[in-house]
Design a protein around this motif. Structure first.
Motif, PDB file in Angstrom:
ATOM      1  N   LEU A 171       4.203  10.136 -43.662  1.00 43.95           N
ATOM      2  CA  LEU A 171       4.203  10.304 -42.213  1.00 43.95           C
ATOM      3  C   LEU A 171       2.773  10.026 -41.770  1.00 43.95           C
ATOM      4  O   LEU A 171       1.858  10.790 -42.074  1.00 43.95           O
ATOM      5  CB  LEU A 171       4.621  11.719 -41.830  1.00 43.95           C
ATOM      6  N   ALA A 172       2.591   8.919 -41.070  1.00 39.39           N
ATOM      7  CA  ALA A 172       1.256   8.529 -40.619  1.00 39.39           C
ATOM      8  C   ALA A 172       1.088   8.918 -39.157  1.00 39.39           C
ATOM      9  O   ALA A 172       1.989   8.707 -38.340  1.00 39.39           O
ATOM     10  CB  ALA A 172       1.061   7.024 -40.789  1.00 39.39           C
ATOM     11  N   PHE A 173      -0.064   9.481 -38.826  1.00 38.81           N
ATOM     12  CA  PHE A 173      -0.343   9.803 -37.426  1.00 38.81           C
ATOM     13  C   PHE A 173      -1.780   9.422 -37.109  1.00 38.81           C
ATOM     14  O   PHE A 173      -2.666   9.464 -37.980  1.00 38.81           O
ATOM     15  CB  PHE A 173      -0.080  11.284 -37.119  1.00 38.81           C
ATOM     16  N   ALA A 174      -1.996   9.027 -35.856  1.00 43.26           N
ATOM     17  CA  ALA A 174      -3.329   8.552 -35.462  1.00 43.26           C
ATOM     18  C   ALA A 174      -3.509   8.693 -33.965  1.00 43.26           C
ATOM     19  O   ALA A 174      -2.598   8.390 -33.189  1.00 43.26           O
ATOM     20  CB  ALA A 174      -3.525   7.094 -35.876  1.00 43.26           C
ATOM     21  N   ALA A 175      -4.681   9.150 -33.581  1.00 42.81           N
ATOM     22  CA  ALA A 175      -5.069   9.220 -32.168  1.00 42.81           C
ATOM     23  C   ALA A 175      -6.322   8.379 -31.995  1.00 42.81           C
ATOM     24  O   ALA A 175      -7.431   8.887 -31.871  1.00 42.81           O
ATOM     25  CB  ALA A 175      -5.308  10.668 -31.750  1.00 42.81           C
ATOM     26  N   ILE A 176      -6.133   7.073 -32.043  1.00 39.76           N
ATOM     27  CA  ILE A 176      -7.230   6.114 -31.927  1.00 39.76           C
ATOM     28  C   ILE A 176      -6.861   5.098 -30.857  1.00 39.76           C
ATOM     29  O   ILE A 176      -5.789   5.164 -30.265  1.00 39.76           O
ATOM     30  CB  ILE A 176      -7.516   5.420 -33.275  1.00 39.76           C
ATOM     31  N   GLY A 177      -7.758   4.142 -30.606  1.00 36.04           N
ATOM     32  CA  GLY A 177      -7.512   3.180 -29.547  1.00 36.04           C
ATOM     33  C   GLY A 177      -6.253   2.364 -29.744  1.00 36.04           C
ATOM     34  O   GLY A 177      -5.557   2.027 -28.785  1.00 36.04           O
ATOM     35  N   ASP A 178      -5.925   2.039 -30.996  1.00 38.67           N
ATOM     36  CA  ASP A 178      -4.745   1.235 -31.301  1.00 38.67           C
ATOM     37  C   ASP A 178      -4.082   1.780 -32.566  1.00 38.67           C
ATOM     38  O   ASP A 178      -4.318   1.272 -33.663  1.00 38.67           O
ATOM     39  CB  ASP A 178      -5.139  -0.233 -31.484  1.00 38.67           C
ATOM     40  N   PRO A 179      -3.245   2.824 -32.422  1.00 43.24           N
ATOM     41  CA  PRO A 179      -2.594   3.391 -33.615  1.00 43.24           C
ATOM     42  C   PRO A 179      -1.785   2.374 -34.405  1.00 43.24           C
ATOM     43  O   PRO A 179      -1.707   2.465 -35.637  1.00 43.24           O
ATOM     44  CB  PRO A 179      -1.688   4.487 -33.027  1.00 43.24           C
ATOM     45  N   ASP A 180      -1.191   1.399 -33.714  1.00 42.69           N
ATOM     46  CA  ASP A 180      -0.382   0.404 -34.419  1.00 42.69           C
ATOM     47  C   ASP A 180      -1.207  -0.385 -35.428  1.00 42.69           C
ATOM     48  O   ASP A 180      -0.677  -0.830 -36.453  1.00 42.69           O
ATOM     49  CB  ASP A 180       0.284  -0.557 -33.420  1.00 42.69           C
ATOM     50  N   LYS A 181      -2.493  -0.566 -35.142  1.00 48.12           N
ATOM     51  CA  LYS A 181      -3.350  -1.278 -36.093  1.00 48.12           C
ATOM     52  C   LYS A 181      -3.499  -0.465 -37.378  1.00 48.12           C
ATOM     53  O   LYS A 181      -3.488  -1.019 -38.479  1.00 48.12           O
ATOM     54  CB  LYS A 181      -4.707  -1.554 -35.460  1.00 48.12           C
ATOM     55  N   PHE A 182      -3.608   0.846 -37.239  1.00 52.15           N
ATOM     56  CA  PHE A 182      -3.690   1.720 -38.405  1.00 52.15           C
ATOM     57  C   PHE A 182      -2.396   1.663 -39.205  1.00 52.15           C
ATOM     58  O   PHE A 182      -2.410   1.533 -40.436  1.00 52.15           O
ATOM     59  CB  PHE A 182      -3.982   3.151 -37.958  1.00 52.15           C
ATOM     60  N   PHE A 183      -1.267   1.722 -38.513  1.00 49.50           N
ATOM     61  CA  PHE A 183       0.017   1.669 -39.203  1.00 49.50           C
ATOM     62  C   PHE A 183       0.196   0.333 -39.929  1.00 49.50           C
ATOM     63  O   PHE A 183       0.695   0.280 -41.058  1.00 49.50           O
ATOM     64  CB  PHE A 183       1.167   1.882 -38.214  1.00 49.50           C
ATOM     65  N   ALA A 184      -0.236  -0.758 -39.284  1.00 49.19           N
ATOM     66  CA  ALA A 184      -0.117  -2.078 -39.912  1.00 49.19           C
ATOM     67  C   ALA A 184      -1.007  -2.176 -41.151  1.00 49.19           C
ATOM     68  O   ALA A 184      -0.619  -2.776 -42.158  1.00 49.19           O
ATOM     69  CB  ALA A 184      -0.498  -3.170 -38.903  1.00 49.19           C
ATOM     70  N   THR A 185      -2.204  -1.555 -41.086  1.00 53.85           N
ATOM     71  CA  THR A 185      -3.094  -1.548 -42.243  1.00 53.85           C
ATOM     72  C   THR A 185      -2.447  -0.826 -43.419  1.00 53.85           C
ATOM     73  O   THR A 185      -2.528  -1.275 -44.574  1.00 53.85           O
ATOM     74  CB  THR A 185      -4.434  -0.876 -41.883  1.00 53.85           C
ATOM     75  N   LEU A 186      -1.777   0.285 -43.136  1.00 55.42           N
ATOM     76  CA  LEU A 186      -1.076   1.027 -44.183  1.00 55.42           C
ATOM     77  C   LEU A 186       0.025   0.178 -44.815  1.00 55.42           C
ATOM     78  O   LEU A 186       0.149   0.099 -46.038  1.00 55.42           O
ATOM     79  CB  LEU A 186      -0.483   2.311 -43.602  1.00 55.42           C
ATOM     80  N   GLU A 187       0.831  -0.448 -43.974  1.00 55.72           N
ATOM     81  CA  GLU A 187       1.947  -1.240 -44.485  1.00 55.72           C
ATOM     82  C   GLU A 187       1.453  -2.456 -45.252  1.00 55.72           C
ATOM     83  O   GLU A 187       2.037  -2.825 -46.280  1.00 55.72           O
ATOM     84  CB  GLU A 187       2.866  -1.645 -43.331  1.00 55.72           C
ATOM     85  N   ASP A 188       0.387  -3.082 -44.768  1.00 55.80           N
ATOM     86  CA  ASP A 188      -0.179  -4.230 -45.480  1.00 55.80           C
ATOM     87  C   ASP A 188      -0.692  -3.824 -46.863  1.00 55.80           C
ATOM     88  O   ASP A 188      -0.744  -4.649 -47.778  1.00 55.80           O
ATOM     89  CB  ASP A 188      -1.321  -4.852 -44.671  1.00 55.80           C
ATOM     90  N   ALA A 189      -1.064  -2.537 -46.994  1.00 57.18           N
ATOM     91  CA  ALA A 189      -1.557  -2.040 -48.285  1.00 57.18           C
ATOM     92  C   ALA A 189      -0.418  -1.578 -49.192  1.00 57.18           C
ATOM     93  O   ALA A 189      -0.676  -1.060 -50.286  1.00 57.18           O
ATOM     94  CB  ALA A 189      -2.533  -0.889 -48.061  1.00 57.18           C
ATOM     95  N   GLY A 190       0.834  -1.770 -48.751  1.00 58.41           N
ATOM     96  CA  GLY A 190       1.984  -1.417 -49.569  1.00 58.41           C
ATOM     97  C   GLY A 190       2.409   0.031 -49.476  1.00 58.41           C
ATOM     98  O   GLY A 190       3.115   0.534 -50.357  1.00 58.41           O
ATOM     99  N   ILE A 191       2.002   0.720 -48.402  1.00 51.37           N
ATOM    100  CA  ILE A 191       2.340   2.131 -48.231  1.00 51.37           C
ATOM    101  C   ILE A 191       3.602   2.245 -47.372  1.00 51.37           C
ATOM    102  O   ILE A 191       3.684   1.644 -46.290  1.00 51.37           O
ATOM    103  CB  ILE A 191       1.162   2.888 -47.584  1.00 51.37           C
ATOM    104  N   ARG A 192       4.572   3.005 -47.844  1.00 47.42           N
ATOM    105  CA  ARG A 192       5.839   3.172 -47.125  1.00 47.42           C
ATOM    106  C   ARG A 192       5.677   4.213 -46.023  1.00 47.42           C
ATOM    107  O   ARG A 192       5.308   5.363 -46.294  1.00 47.42           O
ATOM    108  CB  ARG A 192       6.960   3.600 -48.071  1.00 47.42           C
ATOM    109  N   LEU A 193       5.991   3.818 -44.797  1.00 45.76           N
ATOM    110  CA  LEU A 193       5.896   4.733 -43.673  1.00 45.76           C
ATOM    111  C   LEU A 193       7.301   5.152 -43.249  1.00 45.76           C
ATOM    112  O   LEU A 193       8.043   4.375 -42.646  1.00 45.76           O
ATOM    113  CB  LEU A 193       5.175   4.073 -42.501  1.00 45.76           C
ATOM    114  N   ALA A 194       7.653   6.388 -43.562  1.00 43.93           N
ATOM    115  CA  ALA A 194       8.940   6.919 -43.132  1.00 43.93           C
ATOM    116  C   ALA A 194       8.893   7.299 -41.656  1.00 43.93           C
ATOM    117  O   ALA A 194       9.888   7.175 -40.933  1.00 43.93           O
ATOM    118  CB  ALA A 194       9.311   8.132 -43.973  1.00 43.93           C
ATOM    119  N   GLN A 195       7.731   7.757 -41.200  1.00 46.36           N
ATOM    120  CA  GLN A 195       7.535   8.094 -39.792  1.00 46.36           C
ATOM    121  C   GLN A 195       6.121   7.728 -39.386  1.00 46.36           C
ATOM    122  O   GLN A 195       5.204   7.736 -40.204  1.00 46.36           O
ATOM    123  CB  GLN A 195       7.759   9.600 -39.536  1.00 46.36           C
TER     124      GLN A 195
END
Length: 342
Positions: A232-256
């Protein structure tokens, strides 16, 4: 409380942007006048300003950290200058990473202070003067480009390759802080972070203006520990989607995934919900370093969330490893010219 940017800023220009265009015209004229005519203060050390075109994050802080790391490796004593957005300081203050909190000085200064001398100040001239008194021989500004308070020896404009500058309209019709052409005119170089074609129009403008263009990307440092686990990834930054994309690009599974406004301080209900969802579905909590330091200034269940949350550690890597050194060299050379002409 930091309000969330309206979604229409990041969509093709529509009715809302058109209705706000008269206000944007006035805002743009004022911003241009400030950048063109404000009397800037000189300080007796080189100054590198790391700014961006738009409201919100684009990679300024990681860029500032990368520059400081190179400066330290060269034997310099860099000092960070930040306004301390999200904090409560009203005067120039040296940040103590062991005693201060994000609520007091802001989340970004807490990250910067872990690397090098850091001062927060609403008045950037006073902050720069304090850095010099504290022994800094190079000032790296995290933001402050459009305010035009200091003479910049190098002014860098950071843009996200995927998101670009949104609808391209000046605030409040869009996220742009000042007319783009004026920002490019006052900048020395463009730094494009990540992959995508959202920044292509800006890249073309910078190329036509003969501004150097540097490419960079975020490189996760500890992604392997999160692979094969549901997160479960959470972020309060200027562009949370960029953080989520970085996680997925690194092969991390995001359930939420949960995104919040930049510099957001989590409410008790939000903290309870994150903890409950992670426990219910057996998810590992993961967030950004900025959110982690912000949680450190919380209490009660915020500390429970902190204890159960891991941080994805990242660094900004330039396609050409010589870029940070070249930027520092250019700033020092410009500073020497400034001293001769003073």
């Amino acid at each position: 409380m930091v309000s969330e940017a309206p979604p229409f800023w990041w969509q093709p220009p529509g009715v809302q942007a058109a209705l706000l265009s008269p206000f944007a015209w006035v805002y743009g004229r004022v911003a241009r006048r400030i950048m063109d005519h404000r009397v800037r203060s000189n300080v007796p050390v080189p100054v590198i300003c790391v700014g961006n075109f738009t409201v919100g994050g684009s990679g300024k802080t990681p860029t500032a950290l990368a520059l400081a790391e190179t400066a330290i490796a060269r034997g310099l004593k860099p000092g960070f200058l930040s306004r301390g957005y999200g904090g409560g300081m009203r005067h120039a203050t040296v940040v103590d990473p062991l005693r201060d909190t994000a609520r007091l000085v802001g989340d970004e200064p807490m990250l910067l202070a872990a690397k090098a001398l850091t001062v927060v100040s609403p008045n950037r001239v006073e902050g720069a003067e304090l850095l010099v008194r504290e022994g800094a021989d190079l000032i790296i500004m995290d933001d402050g480009f459009q305010s035009a308070r200091l003479v910049f020896d190098q002014a860098l404009l950071v843009v996200d390759a995927r998101r670009g500058i949104g609808n391209g309209r000046v605030f409040p019709a869009g996220p742009v802080r000042a007319p783009v052409i004026d920002q490019i005119r006052h900048g020395h170089a463009l730094i494009v972070v990540g992959e995508g074609d959202g920044a292509d129009p800006i890249i073309r403008l910078a190329a036509r203006a003969a501004k150097p263009i540097h490419l960079a990307r975020f490189q996760p440092l500890n992604a392997a520990r999160f692979r094969d686990r549901n997160c479960l990834a959470f972020a309060a930054i200027g562009d949370p989607d960029k953080f989520f994309a970085t996680l997925e690009d690194a092969g991390i599974r995001l359930a939420q995934r949960r995104g919040f406004p930049d510099h957001h301080h989590f409410s008790s209900d939000e903290i309870e919900d994150l903890l409950a969802q992670a426990e219910l579905y057996g998810l590992d909590l993961i967030t950004t370093s900025k959110d982690y330091v912000r949680l450190q200034s919380g209490h009660g269940r915020a500390l429970d969330l902190l204890a159960k949350t891991a941080v994805l550690e990242i660094e900004l890597v330039f396609d050409s490893p010589n870029v940070p050194g070249a930027i520092i060299d250019a700033a020092i050379a410009a500073f020497k010219r400034r001293q001769v002409g003073a």
